[in-house]
Design a protein around this motif. Structure first.
Motif, PDB file in Angstrom:
ATOM      1  N   LEU A 213       0.957  -1.069  -0.010  1.00  0.00           N
ATOM      2  CA  LEU A 213      -0.002  -0.034   0.262  1.00  0.00           C
ATOM      3  C   LEU A 213       0.893   1.210  -0.169  1.00  0.00           C
ATOM      4  N   GLU A 214       1.857   1.279   0.802  1.00  0.00           N
ATOM      5  CA  GLU A 214       2.711   2.614   1.045  1.00  0.00           C
ATOM      6  C   GLU A 214       3.537   2.708  -0.476  1.00  0.00           C
ATOM      7  N   ALA A 215       3.822   1.515  -1.129  1.00  0.00           N
ATOM      8  CA  ALA A 215       4.454   1.657  -2.372  1.00  0.00           C
ATOM      9  C   ALA A 215       3.788   2.149  -3.559  1.00  0.00           C
ATOM     10  N   LYS A 216       2.318   1.716  -3.380  1.00  0.00           N
ATOM     11  CA  LYS A 216       1.366   2.181  -4.556  1.00  0.00           C
ATOM     12  C   LYS A 216       1.155   3.598  -4.284  1.00  0.00           C
ATOM     13  N   LEU A 217       0.918   3.975  -3.009  1.00  0.00           N
ATOM     14  CA  LEU A 217       0.766   5.310  -2.778  1.00  0.00           C
ATOM     15  C   LEU A 217       1.914   6.134  -3.119  1.00  0.00           C
ATOM     16  N   GLY A 218       2.968   6.056  -2.975  1.00  0.00           N
ATOM     17  CA  GLY A 218       4.233   6.673  -3.222  1.00  0.00           C
ATOM     18  C   GLY A 218       4.708   6.577  -4.819  1.00  0.00           C
ATOM     19  N   GLY A 219       4.151   5.291  -5.375  1.00  0.00           N
ATOM     20  CA  GLY A 219       4.733   4.938  -6.701  1.00  0.00           C
ATOM     21  C   GLY A 219       6.155   4.556  -6.689  1.00  0.00           C
ATOM     22  N   ASP A 220       6.328   3.729  -5.724  1.00  0.00           N
ATOM     23  CA  ASP A 220       7.690   3.112  -5.708  1.00  0.00           C
ATOM     24  C   ASP A 220       7.750   1.709  -6.247  1.00  0.00           C
ATOM     25  N   GLU A 221       8.179   1.262  -7.488  1.00  0.00           N
ATOM     26  CA  GLU A 221       8.106   0.130  -7.865  1.00  0.00           C
ATOM     27  C   GLU A 221       9.085  -0.911  -7.220  1.00  0.00           C
ATOM     28  N   VAL A 222      10.257  -0.249  -6.895  1.00  0.00           N
ATOM     29  CA  VAL A 222      11.110  -1.380  -6.187  1.00  0.00           C
ATOM     30  C   VAL A 222      10.459  -1.664  -4.976  1.00  0.00           C
ATOM     31  N   MET A 223       9.860  -0.921  -4.056  1.00  0.00           N
ATOM     32  CA  MET A 223       9.203  -1.350  -2.745  1.00  0.00           C
ATOM     33  C   MET A 223       7.914  -2.229  -3.107  1.00  0.00           C
ATOM     34  N   LEU A 224       7.403  -1.950  -4.409  1.00  0.00           N
ATOM     35  CA  LEU A 224       6.345  -2.848  -4.674  1.00  0.00           C
ATOM     36  C   LEU A 224       6.760  -4.189  -4.762  1.00  0.00           C
ATOM     37  N   ALA A 225       7.999  -4.065  -5.539  1.00  0.00           N
ATOM     38  CA  ALA A 225       8.513  -5.914  -5.833  1.00  0.00           C
ATOM     39  C   ALA A 225       8.769  -6.367  -4.627  1.00  0.00           C
ATOM     40  N   GLN A 226       9.364  -5.450  -3.514  1.00  0.00           N
ATOM     41  CA  GLN A 226       9.764  -6.076  -2.492  1.00  0.00           C
ATOM     42  C   GLN A 226       8.580  -6.524  -1.613  1.00  0.00           C
ATOM     43  N   SER A 227       7.370  -6.213  -1.750  1.00  0.00           N
ATOM     44  CA  SER A 227       6.440  -6.565  -0.952  1.00  0.00           C
ATOM     45  C   SER A 227       5.802  -7.866  -1.159  1.00  0.00           C
ATOM     46  N   GLY A 228       6.063  -8.091  -2.330  1.00  0.00           N
ATOM     47  CA  GLY A 228       5.681  -9.531  -2.769  1.00  0.00           C
ATOM     48  C   GLY A 228       4.118  -9.534  -3.540  1.00  0.00           C
ATOM     49  N   LEU A 229       3.621  -8.313  -3.339  1.00  0.00           N
ATOM     50  CA  LEU A 229       2.050  -8.204  -3.968  1.00  0.00           C
ATOM     51  C   LEU A 229       2.250  -8.368  -5.678  1.00  0.00           C
ATOM     52  N   GLY A 230       3.186  -8.071  -6.009  1.00  0.00           N
ATOM     53  CA  GLY A 230       3.438  -8.112  -7.464  1.00  0.00           C
ATOM     54  C   GLY A 230       3.197  -9.592  -8.048  1.00  0.00           C
ATOM     55  N   ALA A 231       3.946 -10.366  -7.394  1.00  0.00           N
ATOM     56  CA  ALA A 231       3.943 -11.702  -7.713  1.00  0.00           C
ATOM     57  C   ALA A 231       2.113 -12.222  -7.829  1.00  0.00           C
ATOM     58  N   PHE A 232       1.586 -11.836  -6.654  1.00  0.00           N
ATOM     59  CA  PHE A 232       0.163 -12.316  -6.518  1.00  0.00           C
ATOM     60  C   PHE A 232      -0.529 -11.745  -7.455  1.00  0.00           C
ATOM     61  N   GLU A 233      -0.291 -10.412  -7.786  1.00  0.00           N
ATOM     62  CA  GLU A 233      -1.136  -9.749  -8.899  1.00  0.00           C
ATOM     63  C   GLU A 233      -1.177 -10.419 -10.238  1.00  0.00           C
ATOM     64  N   ASP A 234       0.250 -10.653 -10.588  1.00  0.00           N
ATOM     65  CA  ASP A 234       0.445 -11.328 -11.759  1.00  0.00           C
ATOM     66  C   ASP A 234      -0.015 -12.692 -11.977  1.00  0.00           C
ATOM     67  N   ALA A 235      -0.098 -13.430 -10.970  1.00  0.00           N
ATOM     68  CA  ALA A 235      -0.532 -14.749 -10.888  1.00  0.00           C
ATOM     69  C   ALA A 235      -2.075 -14.736 -11.252  1.00  0.00           C
ATOM     70  N   LEU A 236      -2.773 -13.848 -10.588  1.00  0.00           N
ATOM     71  CA  LEU A 236      -4.223 -13.534 -10.496  1.00  0.00           C
ATOM     72  C   LEU A 236      -4.490 -12.930 -11.990  1.00  0.00           C
ATOM     73  N   GLY A 237      -3.607 -12.054 -12.348  1.00  0.00           N
ATOM     74  CA  GLY A 237      -4.076 -11.367 -13.882  1.00  0.00           C
ATOM     75  C   GLY A 237      -3.995 -12.516 -15.022  1.00  0.00           C
TER      76      GLY A 237
END
Length: 403
Positions: A213-237
């Motif tokens: 959430l913090e990464a998305k609000l701040g537009g930080d792609e590196v932090m978003l990747a570190q959060s692990g959410l990206g892997a789930f979003e990709d799989a669900l997508g």
């Protein structure tokens, strides 16, 4: 909001769990306000909390029962988070603009696995059965509760009936891990629990929703990747954008192919001379008579006996599974942490353990029977679609009806 009748049913159920007399009118308020938690079996404490919250919020909620309230986001949060309000809510429809919802995706937060109210069992099962995807969220430092285990066991029972593997498992708050090794151990623990419940090869995604959430609000792609959410979003997508549409396209292609063949047959018949058409008509009349005969024979094949036999076998396995699990249910209910001398009124607590064991068995049987209905439904579908005879098959020149 709940109707007055539904709320009274909830009251009556919680009163019965706590071994209180059936509530009448507004007299339940006095009974609830005089209640004390001492001597209440741990399984009854959620009902105790529900009744206390209901008594606290009754004056404001009473005139709202049976109505539909349209509120802003601030009030919405209070109806969700404040138990003195949420205990009177039947359902909330939240309209919110986001990239997911704008694609037509509907997110449903089902009643919790440990919901107090018995009717929620059927509600959750229907969503489990009909949803395109199921996301189960657990927490890094949270052990599986009894309700969690029951829910996962039910998932394990019905997963083989799904056309696709539509289950996703999230381990949230992964940022609490002191090291990668520790995180892997937690994921391994979750994986073991899922497999123990009959869920083989589960898709597990450790992530930190707070970091994401913090990464998305701040537009930080590196932090978003570190959060692990990206892997789930990709799989669900991939699942929602490729696998589900592929299944729909296959069904559509089959129907289009059948329609095309039917049109081609009609075109071929239209080019025939009168004599050929007459012979074709006679062939179709004979085919129709044969079909009627086969349908009549099919009706005497006692298909009901096949379903009855299948039901008998399935119920035999239900009894076996409940029997095998009886020891675990007993140990979980009559636990030393509950049966303590200092707990007070030990005889009453012991009786409460017996009633909780009975409720556990009833819930387990209900879940087993719901899963059995799904298996019987699939059996019935296969029975309807399977040709009754191998020696002679009649293929009609119209599109088949699929049950």
């Amino acid at each position: 909001m709940k109707s007055a009748e539904a709320f009274q049913d909830d009251l009556a159920y919680s009163f019965s769990i706590l071994q209180l007399s059936k509530p009448e009118g507004d007299s339940w308020l006095e009974a609830v306000r005089s209640m004390k938690p001492e001597g209440v079996h741990p399984a009854g404490l959620p009902h105790y909390g529900f009744l206390k919250a209901a008594a606290s919020g009754w004056d404001l909620a009473k005139p709202l029962l049976g109505s539909v309230q349209t509120v802003d986001m601030t009030e919405y949060r209070s109806f969700v988070a404040d138990e003195t309000k949420s205990c009177f809510v039947d359902r909330i429809d939240l309209y919110y603009s986001s990239p997911l919802t704008e694609q037509g995706i509907v997110l449903v937060d089902t009643p919790g696995a440990d919901s107090l109210h018995a009717r929620h069992t059927g509600v959750t099962f229907q969503y489990m059965k009909q949803a395109d995807a199921i996301v189960f969220v657990t927490y890094y430092n949270h052990a599986f509760s009894k309700g969690d285990r029951q829910f996962l066991t039910q998932l394990g029972r019905v997963k083989d009936s799904f056309a696709l593997d539509k289950m996703f498992f999230i381990v949230n708050a992964a940022d609490l891990a002191a090291s990668q090794e520790e995180l892997e151990q937690v994921v391994k623990h979750v994986d073991g629990n899922l497999k123990a419940r009959g869920i083989r090869l589960p898709h597990i995604y450790p992530l930190s929703s707070m970091t994401a959430l913090e990464a998305k609000l701040g537009g930080d792609e590196v932090m978003l990747a570190q959060s692990g959410l990206g892997a789930f979003e990709d799989a669900l997508g991939v699942f929602a954008g490729e696998e589900l549409p592929k299944l729909s396209l296959q069904a559509a292609a089959s129907e289009v192919s059948a329609a095309r063949k039917r049109a081609e047959e009609w075109a071929r018949l239209s080019r025939q001379d009168a004599g050929s058409r007459q012979r074709r008509k006679q062939d179709l009349v004979r085919t129709a008579e044969q079909a009627k005969g086969l349908v009549g024979q099919f009706a005497t094949m006692q298909q009901g006996n096949l379903i009855a036999q299948e039901t008998k076998e399935l119920l035999f396995h239900v009894r076996q599974r409940i029997g095998f699990g009886m020891g675990d249910f007993f140990n979980e209910t009559f636990h030393p942490s509950v049966l303590r001398e200092d707990a007070g009124q030990l005889k009453r607590v012991f009786a409460g353990c017996g009633r909780e064991l009975e409720r556990t068995l009833v819930r387990e049987l209900e879940q087993e029977l719901l899963a059995t209905t799904l298996r019987l439904e699939n059996k019935g579908n296969k029975s309807c679609m399977r040709p009754p005879y191998r020696r002679q098959r009649i293929y009609p020149h119209w599109m088949p009806v699929w049950f």
